[in-house]
Design an enzyme around this catalytic site. Structure first.
Site, mmCIF file in Angstrom:
data_model
loop_
_atom_site.group_PDB
_atom_site.id
_atom_site.type_symbol
_atom_site.label_atom_id
_atom_site.label_comp_id
_atom_site.label_asym_id
_atom_site.label_seq_id
_atom_site.Cartn_x
_atom_site.Cartn_y
_atom_site.Cartn_z
ATOM 1 N N LYS A 53 31.679 44.182 33.888
ATOM 2 C CA LYS A 53 32.341 44.496 35.158
ATOM 3 C C LYS A 53 33.089 45.831 35.052
ATOM 4 C CE LYS A 53 32.552 39.691 36.531
ATOM 5 N NZ LYS A 53 33.252 38.417 36.509
ATOM 6 N N GLN A 97 38.922 36.072 35.314
ATOM 7 C CA GLN A 97 37.634 35.639 34.764
ATOM 8 C C GLN A 97 37.694 34.150 34.442
ATOM 9 O OE1 GLN A 97 34.763 37.613 34.403
ATOM 10 N NE2 GLN A 97 33.843 35.618 33.967
ATOM 11 N N ASP A 120 36.699 37.923 44.562
ATOM 12 C CA ASP A 120 35.747 36.864 44.192
ATOM 13 C C ASP A 120 35.559 35.869 45.344
ATOM 14 O OD1 ASP A 120 34.530 37.145 41.734
ATOM 15 O OD2 ASP A 120 36.217 36.305 40.598
#
Ligand code: NDP
Length: 287
Positions: A53, A97, A120
């Site tokens: 990422k 994460q 997200d």
């Protein structure tokens, strides 16, 4: 019958080129999108995802800020960090994460992220907006799949879409995006009866199970479009999907490979959401 390979790697590359140009336009206005990535603990897979990422961000000109916290981080510390990032004007997107260590309450952590920085799209606010069909951020994996289908000229309208997997990250939001695009959607899971029969009726079959090569040709209708979300590590250190590609590609009309299918699209959508968040926060008109 030949099949169309739905190449996520190529499309993600094209999208990244477009996003680089967009980020360059923002830079002309003195604005740089920023993504904060929080990783807690030492999970090797999470480390790989975070590194990629960060690489993706650098590639398109997004600034990334990594916060690597030890395994024994207290919940309050993590929540405090999120509070600080929520207030930080250089940070447009905040990503924790997953999975996080078991002693931390995942839902509590997600809920602490300001929904306008929740790139997200896991915060209940964004989940709710998605349900209504009014979302700003769509969860990256399902949104990436929709882009991949659209780019290949494959409409979901009126199609029988079967999704195997009902996770909050993939299965459920996938069903919403397909429903909003006028598909008839069926969601399956580990308690579903007659799974093969249901899958066999799918015009579009999405496998998000997490079991290597689970979907064999017995699950697939001739000419179906097959989307493989699965990432399963093989003994030789490689990667395989939830679909038996060799077998299923012989009868599918279109299929995603693993790797190079859904994975790169997920990553591209995260960048897209971060740029979107930046434009929104800074109230910028790019046209
Ligand atoms: P989860 O483990 O959260 O969910 C798996 C789902 O599959 C569950 O709903 C489960 O049912 C269902 N399932 C498990 N076994 C069966 C079975 N035998 N028959 C029918 N359904 C079954 O996984 P995720 O959704 O997070 O991820 C799924 C896969 O996708 C994983 O391999 C993951 O690594 C990968 N992934 C890939 C991404 C990408 O970018 N390519 C992004 C995110 C995930 P139940 O709910 O009943 O337990």
């Amino acid at each position: 019958m030949g099949y169309k390979l739905l190449n996520g790697k190529d499309l993600a590359k094209r999208m990244k080129e477009e996003m680089s140009a967009e980020v360059a336009k923002l830079a002309e206005k003195g604005v740089v999108p920023g993504l904060a990535v929080i990783i807690v603990g030492n999970d090797p897979a999470s480390r790989i995802y975070v590194n990629s990422k960060k690489r993706d961000c650098a590639e398109v000109g997004i600034k990334s800020f990594e916060y690597a916290l030890p395994e024994d981080t207290k919940e309050e510390q993590l929540l405090e960090l999120i509070d600080v990032l929520n207030e930080d004007e250089n940070v447009d997107g905040i990503l924790v994460q997953l999975p996080i260590p078991k002693h931390l309450d995942e839902q509590k952590v997600i809920r602490r992220i300001n929904p306008s920085k929740d790139v997200d799209a896991f915060h209940p606010y964004n989940v709710g907006e998605l349900m209504i069909g009014n979302h700003i951020f769509a969860p990256c994996t399902p949104a990436g799949i929709m882009e991949l289908l659209k780019d290949a000229g494959l409409s979901v309208e009126g199609k029988n879409c079967v999704i195997v997997g009902r996770s909050n990250i993939v299965g459920k939001p996938m069903s919403m995006l397909m429903l909003h695009a006028n598909a008839t959607v069926t969601i399956c899971h580990s308690k579903t009866q007659n799974l093969k029969d249901i899958c066999k009726h799918a015009d579009i079959l999405v496998a998000a199970i997490g079991r290597a090569e689970f979907i064999t040709k017995e699950y697939v209708k001739e000419g179906a479009i097959v989307i493989d979300v699965g990432i399963n590590r093989t003994e030789d250190g490689g990667m395989t999907g939830d679909v038996d590609f060799d077998e299923v590609s012989k009868i599918a009309s279109a299929i995603t490979p693993v790797p190079g299918g859904v994975g790169p699209m997920t990553r591209a959508m995260l960048l897209k959401n971060t740029i979107k968040a930046c434009i929104m926060h800074k109230n910028i008109c790019l046209s």
